[in-house]
Design an enzyme around this catalytic site. Structure first.
Site, PDB file in Angstrom:
ATOM      1  N   ASP A 190       0.849  -1.193   0.000  1.00  0.00           N
ATOM      2  CA  ASP A 190       0.000   0.000   0.000  1.00  0.00           C
ATOM      3  C   ASP A 190       0.887   1.246   0.000  1.00  0.00           C
ATOM      4  OD1 ASP A 190      -2.941   0.937   0.471  1.00  0.00           O
ATOM      5  OD2 ASP A 190      -1.742   2.153   1.827  1.00  0.00           O
TER       6      ASP A 190
ATOM      7  N   ASN B 263      -2.702  12.837  -3.131  1.00  0.00           N
ATOM      8  CA  ASN B 263      -3.665  13.346  -4.116  1.00  0.00           C
ATOM      9  C   ASN B 263      -4.178  14.727  -3.734  1.00  0.00           C
ATOM     10  OD1 ASN B 263      -3.730  11.385  -6.120  1.00  0.00           O
ATOM     11  ND2 ASN B 263      -5.219  10.119  -5.045  1.00  0.00           N
TER      12      ASN B 263
ATOM     13  N   ASP C 261      -1.863   9.722 -10.313  1.00  0.00           N
ATOM     14  CA  ASP C 261      -1.797   8.666 -11.326  1.00  0.00           C
ATOM     15  C   ASP C 261      -0.360   8.409 -11.763  1.00  0.00           C
ATOM     16  OD1 ASP C 261      -4.519   8.415 -11.215  1.00  0.00           O
ATOM     17  OD2 ASP C 261      -4.930   9.495 -13.085  1.00  0.00           O
TER      18      ASP C 261
ATOM     19  N   GLU D 209      -4.668   2.333  -4.483  1.00  0.00           N
ATOM     20  CA  GLU D 209      -3.200   2.417  -4.345  1.00  0.00           C
ATOM     21  C   GLU D 209      -2.619   1.144  -3.752  1.00  0.00           C
ATOM     22  OE1 GLU D 209      -4.858   4.256  -0.502  1.00  0.00           O
ATOM     23  OE2 GLU D 209      -5.442   4.047  -2.585  1.00  0.00           O
TER      24      GLU D 209
END
Length: 579
Positions: A107, A115, A124, A150
């Site tokens: 993770d 983000n 991304d 993620e």
């Protein structure tokens, strides 16, 4: 060529050939064989372009459909569907052979914050980089898939616990080396990952979901304990191991034993203040070490601060081809980290080693320099003295591309400090400074529990490993309470612990070295700990001290008992199946 192409092209070609053969057979009934052959050649010549056109029009859409079904559109790696289908096949295959599987859940740490800070487009891009690094770092038989958001899942067939630890450390290091800025992270200033790792011998009773669920629990544990790390657990702690696993465990234990023996010999050679010259001591110590680790060159580098930054110089170099020390290279005198190894200064300042195949290093400058000398794998261990970066020791391999396993890494880190210790001692002028420096280095260089004893069996000092092993709150509590809390009244041979300890410490003072088995009592619960003790006599000011190294053997005995039990069970099964 893809699997679909390999199937479709021959099928279409065979269909056309079959048609041509039927046509040829009909011709044979009315004409000669030569005429039939000519007709067949003409017929195929006209059909080949049609075959290629049909194949292209059929295969291309199927390939595209396969990619859409099995690949993640953002990262380009396998998707959740591919993982769900292929993990079942791998489990079935390993259960038949009694093989080992390691599975990792990965993770990205604080990805929501990433983000929120940099935007979803940057998010991304970050996932694409991480996916590419994970895929590049794995072996051909392994695979990584995007599990969702993620989160990634990594499948490592025929990978045992030791190798899984190596892979996990490698992945953490490779992602850190990407140095993707993450100002919102409370872990570091760059993007990091957390990993849950589980390993087990696969049998018919286990489902792939068991591995996923356990790895997911461990991922949560890694995140809760600070992130930028991995948590590990075996799926088969209570299950008997296979014969192959038992044999591999025995080999691993023997390697650990050899590694510890070698480290003890190097420590004794360097710390007993032999009359050998510095160069002879370094060469002798290296020859002991490379007997257990296949290495080609070892070099010691020392730092110096200048106005334009931190400089390094090569002050010692050993080469396996020559079998001894060689002149240091003029090209590596008084150079800067920035010019040759840009990322190493930051890693060393954080106390981290470099452990990597050369092609996987993040700096092109470093790769170019090491490639010039034919080096394919490196381990670089920083040397910190009085909280300052003194330099580093570089271990290099020209033949084998690899990450060094944990046992080898431990030996190289400890040996690096011992090499630096020998150099520092040769430069010190005042005996008292030498003695204090030596005592500090002896404690700091040992990966094992280590303490200093005087002639009256008083504990003078210890390292953090000793405090941690026995569960004391700090060094002072260790010094004050060791004898009170850690010695059982009697040893296994019936001797009183206090009387036997006096005899053995006196022996070390008289002979310079001794090694023996010992039983300690653990302060937390009064349980007993099997241990191996090594005592080495060293000069200290105008007298001597004894350095004691303690190796905890509980895990060793647990693994040996497991191996014996498994082998006994296997022998019983073999007897039952004999006619």
């Amino acid at each position: 060529m893809s699997i679909k192409n390999k199937i479709l092209i021959p099928m279409i070609t065979m269909a056309v050939l079959a048609a041509s053969m039927v046509f040829a057979a009909s011709i044979i009934q009315f004409s000669s064989f030569i005429l039939a052959g000519l007709f067949t050649i003409v017929f195929l010549g006209l059909c080949i372009p049609a075959i290629l056109l049909i194949t292209k029009r059929i295969v291309k859409p199927i390939n595209k459909l396969f990619e859409q079904i099995n690949y993640d559109s953002l990262t380009g790696i396998y998707n959740r569907r591919y993982f769900d289908e292929n993990i079942k096949r791998i489990i079935r295959s390993l259960s038949r052979s009694g093989g080992v599987l390691s599975l990792m859940m990965v993770d990205v740490d604080h990805f929501k914050k990433y983000n929120d800070t940099y935007g979803h487009r940057k998010g991304d891009d970050c996932l694409k980089i991480i996916a590419a690094v994970l895929q590049k770092t794995l072996r051909a038989d392994d695979f990584v898939a995007r599990y969702g958001g993620e989160e990634f899942v990594i499948v490592l067939p025929n990978t045992d616990a030791d190798d899984a630890h190596i892979v996990a450390n490698r992945l953490l290091e490779c992602i850190r080396n990407c140095d993707i800025p993450h100002a919102a992270s409370d872990v570091t200033s760059c993007v990091t990952i957390s990993i849950g790792v589980t390993t087990g011998c696969v049998d018919q009773t286990q489902s792939w979901r068991d591995f996923v669920e356990r790895a997911d629990e461990l991922l949560y544990e890694a995140k809760q304990s600070g992130r930028n790390k991995y948590a590990f657990s075996s799926m088969t702690d209570s299950a008997p191991m296979s014969l192959a696993s038992a044999k591999k465990t025995i080999i691993s234990l023997k390697q650990k034993e050899k590694s510890t023996d070698t480290l003890n010999k190097i420590a004794f050679m360097f710390l007993s203040q032999s009359e050998k010259s510095l160069e002879d001591m370094l060469t002798a110590g290296i020859e002991l070490m490379v007997d257990g680790i296949d290495l080609d060159t070892i070099s010691v580098w020392r730092n110096s601060k200048k106005h334009d930054g931190l400089h390094i110089s090569q002050i010692y170099r050993w080469d396996a081809e020559i079998g001894s020390a060689t002149p240091t290279l003029d090209a590596f005198m008084d150079i800067t980290y920035k010019e040759y190894v840009p990322s190493w200064e930051k890693l060393f300042a954080a106390g981290e080693s470099v452990n990597s195949p050369v092609r996987m290093l993040p700096d092109q400058e470093t790769i170019a320099v090491l490639n010039k000398f034919g080096i394919v794998s490196v381990f670089a261990s920083p040397i910190v003295v009085h909280d300052a970066l003194w330099g580093f020791v570089l271990f290099a391999d020209r033949k084998n591309e690899r990450y060094f396993d944990s046992d080898s890494a431990e030996m190289m880190r400890s040996s690096a400090y011992l090499f630096a210790n020998a150099i520092i001692r040769s430069e010190l002028e005042r005996e008292v400074v030498q003695a204090e420096e030596l005592a500090k280095l002896m404690l700091d260089t040992s990966p094992l529990c280590c303490q200093l004893w005087d002639r009256k069996l008083n504990v003078i000092d210890c390292n953090e490993a000793a405090v941690k092993l026995y569960g004391f709150k700090d060094k002072q509590e260790y010094v004050d309470r060791f004898f009170e809390c850690c010695l059982p009244e009697y040893q296994l041979d019936g001797q009183r612990s206090d009387e036997k300890a006096v005899k053995l410490v006196n022996k070390a003072f008289e002979e310079g070295y001794c090694r023996f088995g010992w039983m300690h009592k653990m302060p937390a619960d009064d349980s007993l700990m099997h241990a191996e003790i090594t005592l080495v006599r060293v000069n200290y000011k105008n007298d001597y001290l004894v350095v004691g190294y303690t190796r905890d053997l509980r895990e060793y005995y647990r693994m040996m008992d497991e191996v014996k039990s498994s082998l006994s069970d296997l022998e019983s099964l073999q007897l039952l199946h004999k006619p």
